[in-house]
Each structure stands twice: as structure tokens, then as C-alpha cells.
Design a protein around this motif. Sequence first.
Motif, PDB file in Angstrom:
ATOM      1  N   PRO A   1       3.615 -10.874   0.697  1.00 27.43           N
ATOM      2  CA  PRO A   1       2.218 -10.393   1.216  1.00 27.43           C
ATOM      3  C   PRO A   1       1.653 -11.619   2.163  1.00 27.43           C
ATOM      4  O   PRO A   1       1.977 -12.411   2.016  1.00 27.43           O
TER       5      PRO A   1
ATOM      6  N   SER B   1      -1.362  -7.582   5.005  1.00 29.29           N
ATOM      7  CA  SER B   1      -1.052  -6.633   3.950  1.00 29.29           C
ATOM      8  C   SER B   1      -2.340  -5.883   3.328  1.00 29.29           C
ATOM      9  O   SER B   1      -2.019  -4.881   2.856  1.00 29.29           O
ATOM     10  N   LYS B   2      -3.344  -6.733   3.303  1.00 31.24           N
ATOM     11  CA  LYS B   2      -4.361  -6.089   2.852  1.00 31.24           C
ATOM     12  C   LYS B   2      -4.971  -4.833   3.394  1.00 31.24           C
ATOM     13  O   LYS B   2      -5.580  -3.984   3.064  1.00 31.24           O
TER      14      LYS B   2
END
Length: 152
Positions: free
Chosen positions: A71, A75-76
Motif C-alpha cells: 500500500p 491506495s487510500k
Amino acid sequence: MMLAGTVQAQQVPPAPGAASAAPAEAPQDEFPPPTQADGNVTTLGEVRALKPEDDEPLDLYRFKSPVQAEPNRFSKSWSEPPTPEQVSMSGGYIFMGINYGLMAAAKGLHKLTNGRDQIQSAIARPPPELTEQQQRRAAAYCEVGDCLDEGR
């Protein structure tokens, strides 16, 4: 002419100090026979591609990539786009667009009103402390001998 140069580049160079096996007067147009390895050559057998069964649907995403990316900061906010099956199960593209619009409006309204998040992290409270009167009463209780020593 270019092919002759390519073949010469593929030949095994003679060992240092060894006499050349090719005669010096050989014409350039003749190609020497291919050199054989020491017998350690591994060859593959016949490979055939089999047609999938008619009743088995073709799934291009059947094999997952063994590489898993760690991540990172992107990625968020990234989510995989829905598959056509997911779109059809959730009402179609128009209905999904309406839902995404409503979610964006709710997120904007939540930001404008500075409201608390629906999911909040737990906040630990401090451990309970006894008042002085409770501490004296506990000490007197233990002096009598009814107190359990949990350290043993």
C-alpha cells in the motif's frame, strides 16, 4: 553476407592455445557444421494448446498475479472499477451514478457541517482511582486478613 557474420558470432571460440579446427583455406560461403554441446542440453517436448471445453466460460482473470504491491499514498483513494456483473447486480450504470452522486453530496455536507465521523476510534478512559476514604477502608479490610493477595 550478414548471415555469415551471424553464424560466426554463434560459434564457440577455440580454447586459448588450441589449434584451430577449421582449415585456413575454407571459403567464406561454406558454413561449418553446428557444434554439439557436451550432452547437457535440455530440450522441451511437444507443447500443445488445448481448446477449452464448450461448457466452460473463458475467464481471462482466472490466474491472479503473484506480485502484491505494498500500500502507498494512492491506495487510500483508489478502488477497482466494478465488473459488468457487479454493475448489473446493483441496478445498472445510471443507478450507480445516482448513488455515487448522493455519496459525494453526503460527504460534502458532512465536511461543511464539521460533524463527527460515523465510525470513530476508541478513546481509552483513565483507570479508576480510589478516593482516600476508599483506600483507607481497603487497607483496613486487608489488615483483618480477608484480602486476597493476587501476587501468589
